[in-house]
Design a protein around this motif. Structure first.
Motif, short mmCIF file in Angstrom:
data_model
loop_
_atom_site.label_atom_id
_atom_site.label_comp_id
_atom_site.label_asym_id
_atom_site.label_seq_id
_atom_site.Cartn_x
_atom_site.Cartn_y
_atom_site.Cartn_z
N LEU A 50 1.03 -1.22 -0.04
CA LEU A 50 -0.11 -0.11 -0.12
C LEU A 50 0.96 1.18 0.13
N LYS A 51 0.43 2.11 -0.77
CA LYS A 51 1.22 3.43 -0.93
C LYS A 51 1.53 4.20 0.37
N ASP A 52 0.30 4.18 1.23
CA ASP A 52 0.68 4.97 2.68
C ASP A 52 1.00 3.97 3.76
N SER A 53 1.73 3.18 3.47
CA SER A 53 2.46 2.16 4.41
C SER A 53 3.79 2.24 4.55
N GLY A 54 4.44 2.06 5.59
CA GLY A 54 6.09 2.12 5.71
C GLY A 54 6.60 1.08 5.15
N GLY A 55 7.78 1.08 4.83
CA GLY A 55 8.70 0.07 4.33
C GLY A 55 8.98 0.33 3.09
N MET A 56 9.47 -0.70 2.33
CA MET A 56 9.66 -0.37 0.81
C MET A 56 9.90 -1.79 0.18
N VAL A 57 9.47 -1.91 -1.09
CA VAL A 57 9.54 -2.94 -2.01
C VAL A 57 10.45 -2.97 -2.97
N THR A 58 11.65 -3.46 -2.93
CA THR A 58 12.67 -3.10 -4.09
C THR A 58 13.27 -4.56 -4.53
N THR A 59 14.09 -4.48 -5.47
CA THR A 59 14.74 -5.55 -5.94
C THR A 59 15.58 -6.24 -4.91
N GLY A 60 16.24 -5.37 -4.06
CA GLY A 60 17.08 -5.89 -2.95
C GLY A 60 16.26 -6.64 -1.83
N THR A 61 15.39 -5.91 -1.43
CA THR A 61 14.35 -6.73 -0.47
C THR A 61 13.73 -8.27 -1.27
N CYS A 62 13.34 -8.24 -2.22
CA CYS A 62 12.91 -9.19 -2.99
C CYS A 62 14.07 -10.50 -3.06
N LYS A 63 15.25 -9.94 -3.59
CA LYS A 63 16.35 -10.86 -3.55
C LYS A 63 16.64 -11.67 -2.29
N GLU A 64 16.70 -10.79 -1.05
CA GLU A 64 16.99 -11.30 0.13
C GLU A 64 15.81 -12.30 0.41
N GLN A 65 14.53 -11.88 0.28
CA GLN A 65 13.42 -12.89 0.78
C GLN A 65 13.44 -14.19 -0.36
N LEU A 66 13.83 -14.06 -1.41
CA LEU A 66 13.86 -15.17 -2.24
C LEU A 66 14.84 -16.23 -1.86
N LEU A 67 16.15 -15.65 -1.22
CA LEU A 67 16.92 -16.85 -0.78
C LEU A 67 16.67 -17.06 0.54
N TYR A 68 16.03 -16.74 1.46
CA TYR A 68 15.68 -16.90 2.77
C TYR A 68 15.05 -18.42 2.87
N GLU A 69 15.91 -19.12 3.45
CA GLU A 69 15.65 -20.45 4.06
C GLU A 69 15.42 -21.59 2.97
N VAL A 70 16.32 -21.14 1.58
CA VAL A 70 16.52 -21.95 0.65
C VAL A 70 18.01 -22.25 0.44
N HIS A 71 17.94 -23.61 0.53
CA HIS A 71 19.35 -24.31 0.45
C HIS A 71 19.94 -24.34 -0.96
N ASP A 72 19.24 -24.67 -1.97
CA ASP A 72 19.60 -24.86 -3.26
C ASP A 72 18.40 -24.24 -4.21
N PRO A 73 18.64 -22.99 -4.58
CA PRO A 73 17.61 -22.15 -5.32
C PRO A 73 17.38 -22.95 -6.73
N SER A 74 18.00 -23.90 -7.01
CA SER A 74 17.81 -24.43 -8.28
C SER A 74 16.82 -25.75 -8.20
N GLU A 75 16.53 -26.18 -6.83
CA GLU A 75 15.86 -27.39 -6.47
C GLU A 75 15.46 -27.01 -4.97
#
Length: 441
Positions: A249-274
């Protein structure tokens, strides 16, 4: 002709998460679905203990608070709610939700309970071994209190097809909570693994709520995130072809960026290909992120491969007791007095398995004490014991430092609690069957 899209919001990333961001998202986010991901490995074992003590409990402790805050808005906005707040007792959670809906004056709300993840009756003590330790589960056979398999989308899909407005599950793989409504809305085949991989990427990015909006990203120095005190939760919009973006939401705090998404994508993932899930072996190795506009990130490149035929199951078992006592020393020679307290405790306890930490000095990294003289230090004395009595003895010994020296210790805290350990096994997915029950307000 515009492509069909659906919008899914994340209302929680863990059991005790904030409720206000979810309320804002339902009210203002133009959602089709809201997902509350509230279950961790140890959480469900503790919920099983609660259920053993009271068969009407064993579901998420904030279920009632969340439903009172969110259910009326969901009903008014026609937003379907999916959550694993059922924990160890989805049936009781659904019954309680139906009662709450009536109390709130909400009519014809259909609530589904999805169970089947409790696989304690399927354990083979002669052949199952723990993935983490390699030990046979028979070594803790008499202490096991829970065994819950990570289910996939099939039970949630059945509930959606049955017309449920609210779906409460037990142990379901986190991304499946998001993937199921996508499959349902677009009619994806359960063996179209490239599409399932895309939906799983969406679910994985969304499952921890505020994390992808910068909460876990922020360090206060190099990675500055605006207005963390008003951190928003994310929503995703996805098309039938599996193209999606993450935003807030536009009026909420925080931010959604390529950086925040990259970190979350790797969260708790041992092998990103499997990335093994109950629905697909997801492949995130080709994922890319593109900023479409501020706080709006397009996600591309996820795919998937066929299943393994196995389900992961978390086994919870009693594993002794934890003793934890702390005392503070402040002013001149704080470290020296803390070290003296450690020597006293070693003499008194005569146990080489006791852990001594000076919090803020050497508790995390166990390096040599830095060449500084802090004005205060918090000494922690902790151990794992076989019995509650041994644990009580340890914490009481720390308390005696008050009057038996060294000088000027204060702020003693004592904790004794049973340890519920968690390890994992693999079981045959064909032996696990979901069950759906319906309740109406």
């Amino acid at each position: 002709m515009p492509k069909k899209t659906i919008r899914i919001g994340s209302g929680a990333g863990y059991s005790g998460d904030r409720i206000e961001p979810a309320v804002d998202l339902i009210e203002k986010g133009n959602l089709d679905y809201i997902v509350f991901e509230c279950l961790a490995e140890r959480t469900i074992a503790l919920a099983q203990l609660q259920k053993l003590q009271n068969p009407d409990l064993g579901y998420d402790p904030l279920l009632e608070n969340r439903m009172r805050a969110c259910l009326p808005i969901c009903a008014g906005k026609k937003v379907k709610l999916i959550s694993n707040m059922g924990a160890a007792n989805p049936t009781a959670a659904a019954k309680r939700t139906a009662t709450l809906a009536k109390e709130l004056g909400l009519e014809k709300i259909k609530i589904a309970a999805v169970s089947g993840d409790d696989v304690i009756s399927l354990l083979d003590y002669g052949s199952h071994t723990f993935l983490e330790s390699g030990d046979a589960i028979s070594t803790v056979m008499d202490e096991i209190i829970s065994a819950n398999a990570y289910l996939g989308v099939t039970g949630i899909l059945s509930a959606l097809k049955g017309g449920a407005d609210v779906i409460l599950t037990g142990r379901v793989a986190d991304p499946a909570l998001f993937l199921a409504p996508i499959i349902y809305e677009f009619g994806w085949s359960l063996d179209n693994y490239p599409l399932l991989g895309k939906g799983t990427a969406l679910g994985h990015l969304m499952e921890c709520a505020g994390q992808v909006c910068g909460g876990y990203f922020a360090d206060g120095v190099k990675k500055q995130v605006p207005d963390l005190g008003n951190l928003g939760f994310p929503f995703a919009e996805i098309t039938e072809e599996g193209s999606f973006y993450i935003s807030k939401l536009k009026d909420s705090g925080g931010m959604v960026t390529t950086g925040t998404c990259k970190e979350q994508l790797l969260y708790e993932v041992h092998d990103p290909s499997e990335y093994l899930t109950p629905d697909v072996v997801a492949d995130f190795s080709g994922v890319t992120f593109q900023e479409l506009e501020k706080d709006k990130i397009q996600v591309s490149g996820a795919t998937g491969k066929p299943l393994t035929g196995k389900l992961k199951a978390s086994i919870g078992y009693r594993d002794g007791y934890r003793a934890d006592a702390q005392i503070s020393y402040g002013g001149s020679y704080a470290i020296e007095r803390a070290n003296l307290a450690i020597q006293i405790m070693k003499q008194r306890l005569r146990d080489t398995n006791v852990l001594f930490d000076m919090i803020g000095v050497n508790s995390l990294f166990k390096e040599d004490i830095p060449n500084i003289e802090p004005q205060e230090v918090r000494l922690r004395v902790a151990a794992k014991t076989k019995t509650r009595e041994e644990a009580i003895q340890l914490v009481n010994e720390v308390e005696t430092l008050y009057t038996n020296g060294p000088a000027a210790g204060g702020g003693v805290s004592k904790l004794v609690e049973e340890i519920i350990a968690i390890q994992s096994i693999l079981i045959d997915r064909n032996k696990v069957t979901e069950n759906i029950e319906y309740f109406e307000s």
